[in-house]
Write a protein that holds these residues in place. Structure first.
Motif, PDB file in Angstrom:
ATOM      1  N   ARG A 227       0.828  -1.200   0.000  1.00 33.90           N
ATOM      2  CA  ARG A 227       0.000   0.000   0.000  1.00 33.90           C
ATOM      3  C   ARG A 227       0.868   1.258   0.000  1.00 33.90           C
ATOM      4  O   ARG A 227       0.582   2.222  -0.720  1.00 33.90           O
ATOM      5  N   ARG A 230       2.562   1.579  -3.465  1.00 34.01           N
ATOM      6  CA  ARG A 230       1.634   1.798  -4.581  1.00 34.01           C
ATOM      7  C   ARG A 230       0.957   3.164  -4.494  1.00 34.01           C
ATOM      8  O   ARG A 230       0.754   3.843  -5.516  1.00 34.01           O
ATOM      9  N   TRP A 231       0.585   3.603  -3.306  1.00 34.56           N
ATOM     10  CA  TRP A 231      -0.107   4.890  -3.139  1.00 34.56           C
ATOM     11  C   TRP A 231       0.555   5.684  -2.002  1.00 34.56           C
ATOM     12  O   TRP A 231      -0.015   5.837  -0.913  1.00 34.56           O
ATOM     13  N   THR A 234      -1.564   8.885  -0.704  1.00 33.82           N
ATOM     14  CA  THR A 234      -3.011   8.815  -0.495  1.00 33.82           C
ATOM     15  C   THR A 234      -3.400   9.366   0.875  1.00 33.82           C
ATOM     16  O   THR A 234      -2.675   9.194   1.862  1.00 33.82           O
ATOM     17  N   ASN A 242      -8.012   0.769  -3.153  1.00 35.00           N
ATOM     18  CA  ASN A 242      -7.701   0.343  -4.514  1.00 35.00           C
ATOM     19  C   ASN A 242      -7.533   1.571  -5.391  1.00 35.00           C
ATOM     20  O   ASN A 242      -7.516   2.696  -4.894  1.00 35.00           O
ATOM     21  N   ASN A 243      -7.425   1.358  -6.692  1.00 33.95           N
ATOM     22  CA  ASN A 243      -7.188   2.484  -7.601  1.00 33.95           C
ATOM     23  C   ASN A 243      -8.311   3.506  -7.562  1.00 33.95           C
ATOM     24  O   ASN A 243      -8.081   4.700  -7.777  1.00 33.95           O
ATOM     25  N   GLN A 244      -9.516   3.061  -7.314  1.00 34.55           N
ATOM     26  CA  GLN A 244     -10.655   3.978  -7.291  1.00 34.55           C
ATOM     27  C   GLN A 244     -10.744   4.760  -5.982  1.00 34.55           C
ATOM     28  O   GLN A 244     -11.116   5.930  -5.981  1.00 34.55           O
ATOM     29  N   ALA A 246      -8.208   5.216  -3.696  1.00 37.84           N
ATOM     30  CA  ALA A 246      -6.956   5.822  -3.220  1.00 37.84           C
ATOM     31  C   ALA A 246      -6.995   7.341  -3.325  1.00 37.84           C
ATOM     32  O   ALA A 246      -6.351   8.044  -2.531  1.00 37.84           O
ATOM     33  N   ASN A 247      -7.761   7.867  -4.280  1.00 35.36           N
ATOM     34  CA  ASN A 247      -7.848   9.315  -4.469  1.00 35.36           C
ATOM     35  C   ASN A 247      -9.047   9.926  -3.773  1.00 35.36           C
ATOM     36  O   ASN A 247      -9.373  11.093  -3.995  1.00 35.36           O
ATOM     37  N   TRP A 256     -15.760  -5.271  -4.519  1.00 31.47           N
ATOM     38  CA  TRP A 256     -14.312  -5.375  -4.719  1.00 31.47           C
ATOM     39  C   TRP A 256     -13.687  -6.305  -3.685  1.00 31.47           C
ATOM     40  O   TRP A 256     -12.783  -7.082  -4.002  1.00 31.47           O
TER      41      TRP A 256
END
Length: 324
Positions: A227, A230-231, A234, A242-244, A246-247, A256
């Protein structure tokens, strides 16, 4: 008092592509009423296939209370097999006795018994309230609780396939939380970073602190490292992102969380159930212990305890006499 013929003078099934409303013509006190009931069609056909228009059941309508406008209370009675059976020896509902009802429901079990008895009580309650019978033959007959099937444990091959399907750090941690801590999908999705107390090897799930075993601790550390890499920037404080998400600051969806185990026999839900059943079998079928460990309500804990007891008794019966 008007007579109450125990017969249905006909039924009309209006179907479109196998689905549609059902209209049942019912003779009640000499008056014929046509009442739609979308839930009766299949059941009526199952009683006497191919013989449409015979006595199958009843749908009755209570008249509006005095001074009130509009239709009365609608009561649907899908107790078709019982009414069909009683239509042979009897002509009127008032001839049906308590023994008749008891004899009929003794042939039923579980949900079927519950549903049929509820429907019969509805019919006879309506009939007595409207002066069609002298006494209600279903009074003081307890509906009782559903007879649940014995919960079954997963077999090793089912678990192995789910483990093989967990190919990412997130999925491996999710599976460990369900299998080791009986965490629900939504509970896993709602975990926050500060729920993980790595120093004291504890993880708080739905307000309950769980000690972390070596495997879960290692999987948690692997996920946190993934984590962070990858981010790294965040602002989402949820443990699993996840990608959705994280932002954003939102949690991951239930879909998911559970998606990687879909199609497996050992889904996350079955894995969670298996963990609680394993505890009941390993520590003894004690509902108080299960309620304390997993936060189960009384009825759920009793169900796990009953299933564990049945499985243990079954295993003992199958044990060779030389080992007893």
């Amino acid at each position: 008092m008007c007579a109450e013929p125990l017969r249905c003078v006909g039924e009309h099934l209006d179907e479109v592509d196998g689905q549609g409303p059902t209209e049942c013509l019912v003779e009640v006190g000499g008056d014929v009423e046509v009442l739609p009931d979308p839930g009766l069609g299949q059941e009526l056909r199952n009683v006497l296939p191919g013989e449409v228009g015979r006595a199958r059941g009843g749908v009755v309508q209570q008249q509006p209370a005095e001074g009130r406008q509009g239709p009365g209370e609608l009561t649907t009675v899908a107790a078709c097999p019982a009414l069909l059976e009683w239509s042979n020896p009897y002509d009127h509902l008032r001839e049906v006795t308590r023994d008749d009802v008891l004899t009929y429901i003794k042939t039923l079990h579980g949900h079927q018994r519950h549903d049929q008895l509820v429907r019969l009580r509805s019919l006879f309650t309506w009939a007595k309230r409207n002066g069609l019978i002298f006494r209600n033959p279903t009074s003081r007959i307890k509906v009782g609780q559903y007879e649940y099937a014995v919960l079954q444990p997963l077999i090793p091959e089912q678990v192995d396939r789910s483990v093989a399907a967990a190919t990412t750090p997130a999925t491996r941690l999710i599976l460990a939380l369900a299998a080791g801590h009986a965490a629900r999908v939504a509970q896993i999705a709602n975990l926050m970073l500060d729920d993980a107390d790595l120093g004291n090897r504890r993880l708080t799930i739905a307000g309950r602190a769980h000690p972390l075993d070596d495997l879960t601790l290692q999987l948690l550390l692997d996920w946190l490292e993934h984590r962070r890499r990858r981010w790294p920037t965040t602002a989402n404080l949820h443990l699993l992102i996840n990608n959705q998400t994280a932002n954003t600051t939102s949690r991951a969806s239930n879909h998911w969380i559970s998606a990687p185990m879909r199609g497996q026999e050992a889904t996350l839900e079955r894995t969670r159930v298996d963990r609680q059943l394993e505890e009941a079998m390993g520590r003894g079928p004690d509902p108080l212990h299960l309620a304390e460990i997993f936060g189960l309500d009384e009825k759920t804990a009793m169900r796990y305890a009953d299933s564990a007891r049945a499985l243990l008794e079954q295993a003992a019966e199958q044990m060779p006499e030389s080992r007893q």
